[in-house]
Design an enzyme around this catalytic site. Structure first.
Site, PDB file in Angstrom:
ATOM      1  N   LYS A  22     -22.088   4.715 -23.753  1.00  0.00           N
ATOM      2  CA  LYS A  22     -22.317   3.772 -22.646  1.00  0.00           C
ATOM      3  C   LYS A  22     -22.020   4.447 -21.306  1.00  0.00           C
ATOM      4  O   LYS A  22     -22.823   4.407 -20.385  1.00  0.00           O
ATOM      5  CB  LYS A  22     -21.412   2.545 -22.818  1.00  0.00           C
ATOM      6  N   ASN A  23     -20.854   5.075 -21.211  1.00  0.00           N
ATOM      7  CA  ASN A  23     -20.425   5.597 -19.912  1.00  0.00           C
ATOM      8  C   ASN A  23     -21.180   6.860 -19.492  1.00  0.00           C
ATOM      9  O   ASN A  23     -21.114   7.257 -18.333  1.00  0.00           O
ATOM     10  CB  ASN A  23     -18.915   5.823 -19.899  1.00  0.00           C
ATOM     11  N   CYS A 117     -10.953  -5.867 -11.173  1.00  0.00           N
ATOM     12  CA  CYS A 117     -11.360  -6.307 -12.499  1.00  0.00           C
ATOM     13  C   CYS A 117     -10.122  -6.412 -13.359  1.00  0.00           C
ATOM     14  O   CYS A 117      -9.009  -6.150 -12.890  1.00  0.00           O
ATOM     15  CB  CYS A 117     -12.393  -5.361 -13.098  1.00  0.00           C
ATOM     16  N   ARG A 122      -9.505  -1.249  -8.362  1.00  0.00           N
ATOM     17  CA  ARG A 122     -10.246   0.003  -8.567  1.00  0.00           C
ATOM     18  C   ARG A 122     -10.980   0.363  -7.272  1.00  0.00           C
ATOM     19  O   ARG A 122     -12.143   0.013  -7.081  1.00  0.00           O
ATOM     20  CB  ARG A 122     -11.216  -0.150  -9.735  1.00  0.00           C
ATOM     21  N   ASP A 309      -9.286   4.778 -22.067  1.00  0.00           N
ATOM     22  CA  ASP A 309     -10.157   3.830 -22.775  1.00  0.00           C
ATOM     23  C   ASP A 309      -9.795   3.675 -24.248  1.00  0.00           C
ATOM     24  O   ASP A 309     -10.404   2.858 -24.947  1.00  0.00           O
ATOM     25  CB  ASP A 309     -11.639   4.254 -22.641  1.00  0.00           C
ATOM     26  N   ARG A 401     -19.913  -5.875 -24.227  1.00  0.00           N
ATOM     27  CA  ARG A 401     -20.238  -4.979 -23.099  1.00  0.00           C
ATOM     28  C   ARG A 401     -20.235  -3.522 -23.542  1.00  0.00           C
ATOM     29  O   ARG A 401     -20.934  -2.689 -22.957  1.00  0.00           O
ATOM     30  CB  ARG A 401     -19.213  -5.140 -21.974  1.00  0.00           C
TER      31      ARG A 401
HETATM   32  N1  EPU Z   1      -9.661   5.859  -7.950  1.00  0.00           N
HETATM   33  C1  EPU Z   1      -9.281   5.850  -6.623  1.00  0.00           C
HETATM   34  N2  EPU Z   1     -10.281   5.919  -5.679  1.00  0.00           N
HETATM   35  C2  EPU Z   1     -11.598   6.033  -6.014  1.00  0.00           C
HETATM   36  C3  EPU Z   1     -11.957   6.061  -7.355  1.00  0.00           C
HETATM   37  C4  EPU Z   1     -10.959   5.965  -8.310  1.00  0.00           C
HETATM   38  O1  EPU Z   1      -8.112   5.751  -6.300  1.00  0.00           O
HETATM   39  O2  EPU Z   1     -12.431   6.095  -5.093  1.00  0.00           O
HETATM   40  C5  EPU Z   1      -8.636   5.774  -8.990  1.00  0.00           C
HETATM   41  C6  EPU Z   1      -8.810   4.573  -9.893  1.00  0.00           C
HETATM   42  O3  EPU Z   1      -8.279   3.396  -9.333  1.00  0.00           O
HETATM   43  C7  EPU Z   1      -8.106   5.012 -11.147  1.00  0.00           C
HETATM   44  C8  EPU Z   1      -8.440   6.508 -11.202  1.00  0.00           C
HETATM   45  O4  EPU Z   1      -8.781   6.862  -9.857  1.00  0.00           O
HETATM   46  O5  EPU Z   1      -6.725   4.855 -10.982  1.00  0.00           O
HETATM   47  C9  EPU Z   1      -9.564   6.876 -12.121  1.00  0.00           C
HETATM   48  O6  EPU Z   1     -10.688   6.029 -11.907  1.00  0.00           O
HETATM   49  P1  EPU Z   1     -12.178   6.523 -12.116  1.00  0.00           P
HETATM   50  O7  EPU Z   1     -12.879   6.491 -10.806  1.00  0.00           O
HETATM   51  O8  EPU Z   1     -12.182   7.791 -12.877  1.00  0.00           O
HETATM   52  O9  EPU Z   1     -12.769   5.357 -13.033  1.00  0.00           O
HETATM   53  P2  EPU Z   1     -14.287   4.898 -13.038  1.00  0.00           P
HETATM   54  O10 EPU Z   1     -15.140   6.049 -12.788  1.00  0.00           O
HETATM   55  O11 EPU Z   1     -14.451   3.689 -12.195  1.00  0.00           O
HETATM   56  C10 EPU Z   1     -14.786   5.361 -15.563  1.00  0.00           C
HETATM   57  C11 EPU Z   1     -15.176   4.584 -16.778  1.00  0.00           C
HETATM   58  C12 EPU Z   1     -14.006   3.739 -17.235  1.00  0.00           C
HETATM   59  C13 EPU Z   1     -12.829   4.667 -17.553  1.00  0.00           C
HETATM   60  C14 EPU Z   1     -12.493   5.501 -16.308  1.00  0.00           C
HETATM   61  C15 EPU Z   1     -11.400   6.524 -16.547  1.00  0.00           C
HETATM   62  C16 EPU Z   1     -17.552   4.207 -16.535  1.00  0.00           C
HETATM   63  C17 EPU Z   1     -18.652   3.258 -16.331  1.00  0.00           C
HETATM   64  N3  EPU Z   1     -16.312   3.717 -16.466  1.00  0.00           N
HETATM   65  O12 EPU Z   1     -14.442   4.411 -14.557  1.00  0.00           O
HETATM   66  O13 EPU Z   1     -14.431   3.117 -18.448  1.00  0.00           O
HETATM   67  O14 EPU Z   1     -11.702   3.907 -17.921  1.00  0.00           O
HETATM   68  O15 EPU Z   1     -13.674   6.215 -15.869  1.00  0.00           O
HETATM   69  O16 EPU Z   1     -11.744   7.382 -17.560  1.00  0.00           O
HETATM   70  O17 EPU Z   1     -17.779   5.382 -16.779  1.00  0.00           O
HETATM   71  C18 EPU Z   1     -14.509   1.411 -20.067  1.00  0.00           C
HETATM   72  O18 EPU Z   1     -15.502   1.983 -20.563  1.00  0.00           O
HETATM   73  O19 EPU Z   1     -13.896   0.484 -20.655  1.00  0.00           O
HETATM   74  C19 EPU Z   1     -14.033   1.820 -18.751  1.00  0.00           C
HETATM   75  C20 EPU Z   1     -13.274   1.047 -17.978  1.00  0.00           C
END
Ligand code: EPU
Length: 422
Positions: A22-23, A117, A122, A309, A401
């Site tokens: 998915k991701n 969320c 986030r 995850d 999801r």
């Molecule tokens: N963060 C910041 N600023 C930003 C972006 C992120 O402070 O601009 C922080 C976040 O708050 C968090 C950390 O950095 O503390 C990591 O967040 P990241 O941006 O890596 O998460 P994401 O890209 O929004 C993806 C996956 C998540 C998974 C995370 C971490 C997708 C669609 N989502 O989210 O997947 O938990 O990486 O590996 O790829 C799930 O599939 O259940 C899911 C939540």
């Protein structure tokens, strides 16, 4: 809203196949916007998150079709409006990764700021910092990120680290934008997750020039244009890890197909350390467990560390361990919605800030529980498989999801899950 009725305890045994990731699929779908024409994503799972992302693409003017083979065709010949609407993005935070592609394709983009969320706050500040470094003008207006690159983007040296390490979707956004920027971009502290490597590999098939794939330093030589892709997505490592935990928690034995063990080294290492057998196999692995697992400590980290995850699913396993364990969440410090629900099933857990201390119990006991987010719901399913009695899980749309028809895949290997519609 559907509910699951799950009868336990059961012992899972047999073969199960992991779906496409998915991701990895979501940012690759966004990448289709970079090249006018018809792209084809093979192996994408049939999930509500994928449908919502398809709606987002259709809303901006793409034609998206699921072919009879299951492949997703995305025709991005015409982009009508470069806007990621609030009504769609609020339903799926990954909608933010349309920002980079829209910005380079159209010279401007407006994407709703994703809200919080269930797993916590986030922010997207690092996404925006990276795009600004490439020369985009960005302001916030009425809850929307309004970005302008009409004067073009130019390559730059960009540090993408944040307080919790690298950012997965932030790296995806900046990487995609940089493929069509003028000159060379170096992203330092890039996310190394296999989903980002998969995106980068797909972008290279489109004509991008990315090196350092899989490492924290990505170098992108900008090109003038990209062509559409036909690309097969990698297997879902989180689904694979969930099945591994399911085998262990039910003291069962699962032959897991379409699983890349190399993407799950931290998880396999942890399983072996607590007494679970993981045998590599041609198409995946065999995971077996015959008694109680040993207690351990788990700290979630960016890849290649233990994935956030899988934190909730492994907490269920440790809830039944012979002793005390600790789980420390270093990516999303508030990602503990499952703790209270697991406690309702007689798990002995104590939350201390961003850690949970777990005293293993001999058995879990069925209870009515509520799914709150995707991975927390998966954890509740695992707990229900191991618990004595009938567990009723409400709000299972959360699990839909990220796991395609989970009951139809777990029942043939010994689960007793009935889906009921309210
Ligand atoms: N963060 C910041 N600023 C930003 C972006 C992120 O402070 O601009 C922080 C976040 O708050 C968090 C950390 O950095 O503390 C990591 O967040 P990241 O941006 O890596 O998460 P994401 O890209 O929004 C993806 C996956 C998540 C998974 C995370 C971490 C997708 C669609 N989502 O989210 O997947 O938990 O990486 O590996 O790829 C799930 O599939 O259940 C899911 C939540």
């Amino acid at each position: 809203m559907d509910v699951f009725r799950i009868e336990g305890p059961v012992r899972l045994s047999g073969s199960i196949t992991v779906n496409g990731s998915k991701n990895a699929s979501l940012p690759i779908m966004a990448a289709a916007v970079l090249a006018p024409g018809k792209s084809l994503l093979k192996g994408a799972p049939q999930l509500s998150d994928i449908s919502v992302f398809s709606q987002l693409l259709e809303d901006i003017g793409c034609k998206v079709t699921r072919e009879s083979t299951g492949d997703i065709a995305i025709d991005s010949t015409a982009i009508g409006k470069p806007v990621g609407e609030y009504d769609i993005v609020r339903r799926m935070r990954a909608g933010i990764c349309i920002l980079g592609p829209l910005l380079v394709r159209c010279g401007k983009a407006e994407v709703s700021m994703p809200g919080g969320c269930a797993i916590g706050y986030r922010p997207v500040d690092i996404h925006l910092r990276g795009l600004r470094e490439l020369g985009a003008q960005i302001r916030l207006e009425n809850g929307y990120i309004v970005a302008d690159a009409t004067r073009g983007l130019r390559g730059s040296e960009i540090f993408l680290g944040g307080p919790f390490g690298s950012t997965v979707l932030g790296t995806a956004n900046v990487l995609m934008a940089a493929t069509l920027a003028k000159g060379t971009t170096v992203i330092e502290s890039a996310a190394c997750e296999p989903e980002i490597a998969d995106l980068a590999n797909c972008l290279n098939t489109m004509g991008a020039k990315i090196t350092g794939i899989g490492s924290p330093r990505l170098t992108i030589e900008g090109v003038k244009e990209l062509k559409p892709f036909a690309y097969e997505v990698i297997p879902d490592r989180i689904e694979a890890g969930t099945f591994m935990a399911a085998a262990a928690v039910t003291k069962g034995c699962l032959h897991i197909h379409n699983c890349r063990l190399g993407d799950l080294m931290a998880v396999v290492d942890k399983l072996r350390n607590i007494g679970v057998t993981v045998e590599p196999e041609k198409t995946g692995c065999i995971v077996a467990c015959s008694g109680s697992v040993s207690p351990t400590d788990i700290t979630t980290q960016p890849y290649p560390g233990f994935p956030t995850d899988l934190q909730a699913q492994f907490m269920v396993l440790l809830a039944l361990a012979a002793g005390n364990s600790i789980v420390i969440e270093k990516i999303f410090p508030d990602r503990f919605m499952h703790v209270a629900e697991l406690a309702r099933m007689a798990a002995n857990l104590r939350k201390e800030g961003s850690a949970v201390i777990i005293s293993g119990v001999k058995k879990l006991i069925a209870a009515p529980v509520m799914a709150s987010d995707l991975r927390a719901s998966a954890a509740l399913v695992l707990a229900a498989l191991a618990a004595e009695g009938e567990t009723i899980i409400s709000r299972v749309y959360h699990i839909d999801r990220g796991y395609e028809k989970i009951e139809q895949r777990l029942n043939p290997v010994g689960a007793k899950i009935i889906r009921e519609s309210d």
